[in-house]
Every structure is written in structure tokens, then in C-alpha cells.
Design an enzyme around this catalytic site. Sequence first.
Site, PDB file in Angstrom:
ATOM      1  CB  THR A 135      -1.019  -0.045   1.169  1.00  0.00           C
ATOM      2  OG1 THR A 135      -1.955   1.008   1.015  1.00  0.00           O
ATOM      3  CG2 THR A 135      -0.357   0.044   2.523  1.00  0.00           C
ATOM      4  N   GLY A 195      -1.124   7.597  -8.612  1.00  0.00           N
ATOM      5  CA  GLY A 195      -1.013   6.141  -8.723  1.00  0.00           C
ATOM      6  C   GLY A 195      -2.360   5.454  -8.864  1.00  0.00           C
ATOM      7  CB  THR A 238       0.419  18.598 -11.559  1.00  0.00           C
ATOM      8  OG1 THR A 238       0.512  18.972 -10.190  1.00  0.00           O
ATOM      9  CG2 THR A 238       1.713  18.914 -12.284  1.00  0.00           C
ATOM     10  N   GLY A 271      -7.796  13.585 -10.777  1.00  0.00           N
ATOM     11  CA  GLY A 271      -6.505  13.107 -10.277  1.00  0.00           C
ATOM     12  C   GLY A 271      -5.776  12.272 -11.311  1.00  0.00           C
ATOM     13  CB  ALA A 272      -3.122  12.435 -13.258  1.00  0.00           C
ATOM     14  CE1 TYR A 320      -9.964   2.365   3.832  1.00  0.00           C
ATOM     15  CE2 TYR A 320      -9.459   2.839   1.547  1.00  0.00           C
ATOM     16  CZ  TYR A 320      -9.110   2.288   2.759  1.00  0.00           C
ATOM     17  OH  TYR A 320      -7.887   1.685   2.896  1.00  0.00           O
ATOM     18  CE  LYS A 347      -1.621   0.726  -3.572  1.00  0.00           C
ATOM     19  NZ  LYS A 347      -2.989   1.114  -3.945  1.00  0.00           N
TER      20      LYS A 347
HETATM   21  P1  NAP Z   1      -0.996   9.843  -5.263  1.00  0.00           P
HETATM   22  O1  NAP Z   1      -0.301   8.968  -6.236  1.00  0.00           O
HETATM   23  O2  NAP Z   1      -0.205  10.580  -4.232  1.00  0.00           O
HETATM   24  O3  NAP Z   1      -1.823  10.919  -6.150  1.00  0.00           O
HETATM   25  C1  NAP Z   1      -2.519  11.957  -5.504  1.00  0.00           C
HETATM   26  C2  NAP Z   1      -3.380  12.707  -6.518  1.00  0.00           C
HETATM   27  O4  NAP Z   1      -4.167  13.643  -5.791  1.00  0.00           O
HETATM   28  C3  NAP Z   1      -2.574  13.511  -7.545  1.00  0.00           C
HETATM   29  O5  NAP Z   1      -3.283  13.522  -8.763  1.00  0.00           O
HETATM   30  C4  NAP Z   1      -2.554  14.910  -6.901  1.00  0.00           C
HETATM   31  O6  NAP Z   1      -2.405  15.955  -7.819  1.00  0.00           O
HETATM   32  C5  NAP Z   1      -3.939  14.947  -6.314  1.00  0.00           C
HETATM   33  N1  NAP Z   1      -4.067  15.901  -5.195  1.00  0.00           N
HETATM   34  C6  NAP Z   1      -3.501  15.790  -3.963  1.00  0.00           C
HETATM   35  N2  NAP Z   1      -3.877  16.825  -3.199  1.00  0.00           N
HETATM   36  C7  NAP Z   1      -4.688  17.612  -3.959  1.00  0.00           C
HETATM   37  C8  NAP Z   1      -5.390  18.831  -3.721  1.00  0.00           C
HETATM   38  N3  NAP Z   1      -5.333  19.462  -2.548  1.00  0.00           N
HETATM   39  N4  NAP Z   1      -6.130  19.345  -4.730  1.00  0.00           N
HETATM   40  C9  NAP Z   1      -6.212  18.718  -5.915  1.00  0.00           C
HETATM   41  N5  NAP Z   1      -5.566  17.555  -6.212  1.00  0.00           N
HETATM   42  C10 NAP Z   1      -4.814  17.020  -5.229  1.00  0.00           C
HETATM   43  O7  NAP Z   1      -2.120   9.043  -4.436  1.00  0.00           O
HETATM   44  P2  NAP Z   1      -2.862   7.706  -4.903  1.00  0.00           P
HETATM   45  O8  NAP Z   1      -2.042   6.532  -4.541  1.00  0.00           O
HETATM   46  O9  NAP Z   1      -3.267   7.887  -6.306  1.00  0.00           O
HETATM   47  O10 NAP Z   1      -4.129   7.678  -3.929  1.00  0.00           O
HETATM   48  C11 NAP Z   1      -5.192   8.579  -4.118  1.00  0.00           C
HETATM   49  C12 NAP Z   1      -6.384   8.244  -3.227  1.00  0.00           C
HETATM   50  O11 NAP Z   1      -6.925   6.974  -3.606  1.00  0.00           O
HETATM   51  C13 NAP Z   1      -6.074   8.139  -1.748  1.00  0.00           C
HETATM   52  O12 NAP Z   1      -7.152   8.732  -1.043  1.00  0.00           O
HETATM   53  C14 NAP Z   1      -6.061   6.650  -1.483  1.00  0.00           C
HETATM   54  O13 NAP Z   1      -6.378   6.327  -0.148  1.00  0.00           O
HETATM   55  C15 NAP Z   1      -7.139   6.206  -2.434  1.00  0.00           C
HETATM   56  N6  NAP Z   1      -7.089   4.779  -2.803  1.00  0.00           N
HETATM   57  C16 NAP Z   1      -8.132   3.994  -2.407  1.00  0.00           C
HETATM   58  C17 NAP Z   1      -8.131   2.653  -2.746  1.00  0.00           C
HETATM   59  C18 NAP Z   1      -9.295   1.797  -2.336  1.00  0.00           C
HETATM   60  O14 NAP Z   1      -9.173   0.549  -2.361  1.00  0.00           O
HETATM   61  N7  NAP Z   1     -10.436   2.370  -1.990  1.00  0.00           N
HETATM   62  C19 NAP Z   1      -7.057   2.107  -3.461  1.00  0.00           C
HETATM   63  C20 NAP Z   1      -6.011   2.940  -3.861  1.00  0.00           C
HETATM   64  C21 NAP Z   1      -6.033   4.291  -3.522  1.00  0.00           C
HETATM   65  P3  NAP Z   1      -0.951  16.482  -8.272  1.00  0.00           P
HETATM   66  O15 NAP Z   1      -0.512  15.553  -9.373  1.00  0.00           O
HETATM   67  O16 NAP Z   1      -1.199  17.859  -8.732  1.00  0.00           O
HETATM   68  O17 NAP Z   1      -0.063  16.396  -7.064  1.00  0.00           O
END
Ligand code: NAP
Length: 276
Positions: free
Chosen positions: A70, A139, A162, A136-137, A226, A74
Amino acid sequence: MQFYGFNHFVDSYGVMGSPIQHTKSPYLHHLFAKQTHQDIVYTAFLVNPTELRQALDEFQINKGLGLNITSPLKKFAFNLMDEVTPRAARAQAINTISFTKDGRRLGDTTDGVGLATDLVSNKNIPIAGKNILILGAGGAAWSIIESLLVHKPQSITITNRTESKAFFLAEAFADLAKLKVISLAKLNDDLFDIIINTTSAAHQDGGFNLPSTLKCNHSHCYDLAYNQEISGFLQWAKAGNALSYHDGWGMLVEQAAESFQIWRGVRPSTQALLRP
Ligand code: NAP
């Protein structure tokens, strides 16, 4: 690195990440094991990126059979696999590792299937023929797009704070589909059938504001986050009279069930774990 309660005598699985105290994975996998009469132990390991290589070695030496990976590991873990599935190669990240008897590490990602199963099977929200907006873009966005495309949506549009990252993501899937990119400021009420928030904004104070030109009264809204009472995104969906709005608990449950099936060859029922 902290290893909590590793057991060498039972089939051992676990999850590595940092932070890890909040993880629901041990709870889910022990319930699946009980339900399917499998004798396993599943342990949470606090592991930072710099410790991951050693942590995987130690887990393997201790005859561990499988791991979930997690945040924030990843992508790091992806680079430490002997082999990855095509869907993990596409996502450039893994959340599931299987350790083979001959010592190989096979990486996979079950996040995308988890989301698609939750939408289509649990929530009765078809993806086929629908216009989807992804916020969002990061992981998570990379991990879900191929599974959404499998269901043949009409279109997928990506928007990200971004913007260059959204273009990079669209480019990486260009051989599968033409993904649209739009800047956050230009979002308008182009009737999206499904709006999926993959940003981590819910974990930060204040979250983020969507432009008032974006409406959701014809949309199903889904937040991957969640564990919150109700995220800012889901409050926005509720206030905007979305057709329905959901957090990512069902996705978490379904991705766990998919990992369990990969490891144990049996698919647990998820129905009792889903929120009404
Ligand atoms: P990540 O790779 O760090 O990506 C974060 C994304 O959020 C990027 O696109 C970032 O934009 C954007 N962001 C962060 N803060 C922001 C803000 N204040 N305003 C606008 N955009 C913002 O994170 P991730 O791994 O993709 O995870 C994202 C979410 O998915 C988390 O909440 C995680 O817990 C959830 N998730 C849930 C599951 C599930 O099973 N339910 C599985 C995986 C992930 P920038 O590119 O501009 O920084």
C-alpha cells in the site's frame, strides 16, 4: 522496519506500507480465510520506501507467501519484481505480490478490478457506454483506467491539479483508447455519467474545490478515499444532488478479495462486508 507477530508455521501473508496502523487488510483477509476455511495469518508491516527491498527479502526468507503493498510503496515495489502482470505493467505499480516456491516475485494490481466490480456488480452502476470523469492523475488513477476500459465506456476524461501529469497518463494509455484531458478550471457540466475522485485531497485539511460550472445532478460520484465520515468530494456530490455517491470502501473490499483469490485460488464472498 517493524515486523509485528510473524508466524513461520502457518501460511503467511501481509501488507506493507507507511503509515500502516489504519489498515483494514488484516481484518478483511482473516474474515475471508474464516469464510473459506483457509488457515492463514495476515500481518501488517510498517515499512518505509528505503526499507522495502530488505523487508521483501526478510519476508521471503521467512517463507511468506504473499503481500499486499500500500501507500507509498506501490511504485517502489513494482521495480523489485521478477515478473509483473500486463495490468500491473500498464499501471506501473503493484498492490499484490505472490512469492513462488522457486523464489520468484510476481507482482499484480487488483485496485482497478476492485473498483470496476464495486461499481458494476455491487452498486449496479454500468460503465459500458458511459462518460467518465476522473479527478486526479496519481497512482490510483493509473491503476484503475485499464479496468474501466475493459467495460467499454463511451469516454474517459482526466483532470488534475498538475495538468502535465494528466497528459502523461493519457499518453500512456493512448494505444488502448483516446483519453481526454481537461484543466480543472475549464470543467463544466458536460454531462458526466460517473465522476471518480482519485485525488488524495480528502487526506488534507480543506480538500479541494471543484469549479461551480461542474454539475453532478446527472452523475454517480465515487471517491476512492474511505474511512472518513464523508469526504469533501462526497459532500459536494450530496449538495449537488448526484444520482448516487459512494466512498471507496467497496473497492477496498473487492481488491482484497481479488488478492485473496490470486493467493488461495478461491473467491470469498464480499456481500456481508459491503456498506448498505
Ligand atoms: P498519489 O499517487 O499521491 O496521487 C494523488 C493525486 O491527488 C494527484 O493527482 C494529486 O495531484 C492529487 N491531489 C492531492 N492533493 C490535492 C489537492 N489538494 N487538490 C487537488 N488535487 C490534489 O495518491 P494515490 O495513490 O493515487 O491515492 C489517491 C487516493 O486513492 C487516496 O485517497 C487513497 O487512499 C485512495 N485509494 C483507495 C483505494 C481503495 O481501495 N479504496 C485504493 C487505492 C487508492 P498532483 O498531481 O497535482 O499532485
